[in-house]
Design a protein around this motif. Structure first.
Motif, PDB file in Angstrom:
ATOM      1  N   LEU A  70      -9.807  -6.331  -3.800  1.00 54.73           N
ATOM      2  CA  LEU A  70     -10.321  -7.484  -3.063  1.00 54.73           C
ATOM      3  C   LEU A  70     -10.570  -8.700  -3.933  1.00 54.73           C
ATOM      4  CD1 LEU A  70     -12.877  -5.781  -0.638  1.00 54.73           C
ATOM      5  CD2 LEU A  70     -10.525  -6.468  -0.167  1.00 54.73           C
ATOM      6  N   LEU A  73      -8.682 -11.812  -3.195  1.00 56.11           N
ATOM      7  CA  LEU A  73      -8.997 -12.417  -1.910  1.00 56.11           C
ATOM      8  C   LEU A  73     -10.236 -13.297  -1.993  1.00 56.11           C
ATOM      9  CD1 LEU A  73      -8.320  -9.416   0.510  1.00 56.11           C
ATOM     10  CD2 LEU A  73      -6.795 -11.300  -0.115  1.00 56.11           C
ATOM     11  N   THR A  74     -11.149 -13.016  -2.914  1.00 59.09           N
ATOM     12  CA  THR A  74     -12.335 -13.861  -3.059  1.00 59.09           C
ATOM     13  C   THR A  74     -11.980 -15.243  -3.592  1.00 59.09           C
ATOM     14  OG1 THR A  74     -12.767 -13.053  -5.305  1.00 59.09           O
ATOM     15  CG2 THR A  74     -13.765 -11.823  -3.484  1.00 59.09           C
TER      16      THR A  74
END
Length: 405
Positions: A70, A73-74
């Motif tokens: 993830l 995606l941040t």
């Protein structure tokens, strides 16, 4: 015989007594010493702790994998806005112009990925007739500058002035002023830009094709080998900001009276200032102004090669609480510096296309939270006229709802 009976009689009471006597209780098991009991308890606790640590370690590994997946995606951000409108324009005295229509002016979708030393930005606009590329930027943050200095290559906004760089989603009025639309149509071009922050000072500049992205003679590709150099040097003190901008270049084109293509000067000089005050009890006040003059520009869809022009605007925005605002704007544009006010050569009742135009506009804005705003805008253009020529009635009312995320 008598002897056998005597033996049996002697043994029988003993057998009976043996059957009636209860068995002796078993001796109790010997208790383990306290030290042994503590050792067993410690071993049980150690086993449980080891089992728990194993589960925690497994969870940490899974979380690390999820975080790794993830993490990119941040750094990726999606944003966008839609501007839906109703517009009404008055019909001119000669029964030309005028309309009443619903339209979608802008519907933007923007994706930005920001890393430690690089940034990707892509913005698309979907109109009722086509999907077009607005921005496509590849940015390198210069190492050691904490992202305060950057180089950007691609299709991007011209680093010139204030209003041309300001997002359409943040602007108070539906469209930019007449002078900005003439000198910086669509605000974008393909080129290389440097931008830097040095305390309160701001510097940006670059090399561009110069023709923009919707110039009729160069849509999608530059139409000559000439490159334009432009930039802005400014400051930002929070309550007041401003700067000066310059542009120098040429365009090789065939003008209306030219037999062959020739090089025309394309230059601009501008100055802008923004003042932010908070002394009225009803809300904050913003006062903004900008002046631009230059040569070669786009006016009414036609490029005016080598013609000098100038213009300016002043804008006052007054907040009324946190949910409402009103703004007044006056802009002036002279598409032919040094040319007197004339009547149209073919129709003396109409003003000439070289006459200056002033426009006064008033807008009221209501914010339905941070994601939705509604504005109602009335604009009254005033074209300079002479003799029997009449100022055309081309007042415009725009009701716009903007949703953004």
């Amino acid at each position: 015989m008598r002897s056998l009976l005597a033996v049996l009689l002697t043994l029988s009471p003993g057998a009976v007594l043996a059957q009636e006597t209860p068995p002796a209780p078993e001796a109790p098991a010997a208790e383990e010493p306290p030290a042994a009991q503590e050792a067993a308890a410690d071993a049980d606790v150690d086993e449980r702790v080891t089992s728990t640590e194993g589960k925690v370690s497994s969870i940490e590994e899974q979380l690390a994998e999820i975080k790794s997946a993830l993490s990119p995606l941040t750094k990726l951000k999606f944003s966008g806005y839609v501007q839906a409108r109703y517009q009404y324009e008055t019909t001119r005295e000669d029964n030309t112009g005028g309309f009443s229509r619903f339209t979608v002016r802008r519907s933007r979708l923007k994706a930005t990925y920001t890393g430690d030393i690089a940034q990707f930005m892509l913005q698309l606009d979907a109109s009722p007739t086509a999907v077009s590329l607005r921005d496509a930027e590849a940015t390198l943050f210069i190492p050691g500058t904490k992202q305060d200095q950057a180089l950007t290559l691609g299709q991007l906004k011209w680093p010139f002035g204030y209003e041309s760089v300001q997002s359409s989603g943040d602007r108070e009025f539906p469209e930019r002023t007449r002078v900005v639309r003439a000198f910086l149509p669509d605000e974008r071009d393909r080129g290389l830009r440097y931008s830097g922050k040095f305390g309160v000072f701001r510097v940006s500049g670059g090399v561009f094709d110069g023709n923009g992205i919707t110039n009729p003679g160069s849509i999608g590709v530059d139409n000559d080998k000439e490159k334009d150099v432009l930039g802005r040097a400014g400051f930002d003190l929070k309550w007041i900001s401003g700067g000066i901008s310059g542009w120098f270049g040429h365009t090789i084109a065939k003008g209306p009276t030219d037999t062959n293509r020739r090089a025309y000067e394309r230059s601009r000089l501008g100055a802008d200032v923004q003042l932010y005050l908070d002394f009225l009890p009803v809300g904050a006040t913003a006062i903004k102004g900008e002046y631009i003059r230059g040569t070669t520009f786009l006016y009414n869809g036609v490029e005016k090669f080598g013609r000098p022009a100038s213009g300016w605007y002043g804008l006052v925005v007054q907040n009324l609480g946190i949910s409402n605002a009103v703004a007044v704007r006056f802009d002036h544009f002279d598409p032919a510096n040094g040319t007197p006010t004339l009547a149209d050569a073919n129709d003396p009742t109409k003003p000439a296309g070289t006459n200056a135009t002033d426009t006064i506009g008033l807008t009221a804005i209501h914010y339905f939270g941070e994601h939705l705003k509604l504005s109602a805008t009335y604009e009254h253009p005033m074209t300079a006229v002479v003799a029997e020529a009449k100022d055309p009635h081309d007042d415009l009312f725009t009701l716009q709802m903007q949703a953004r995320f």
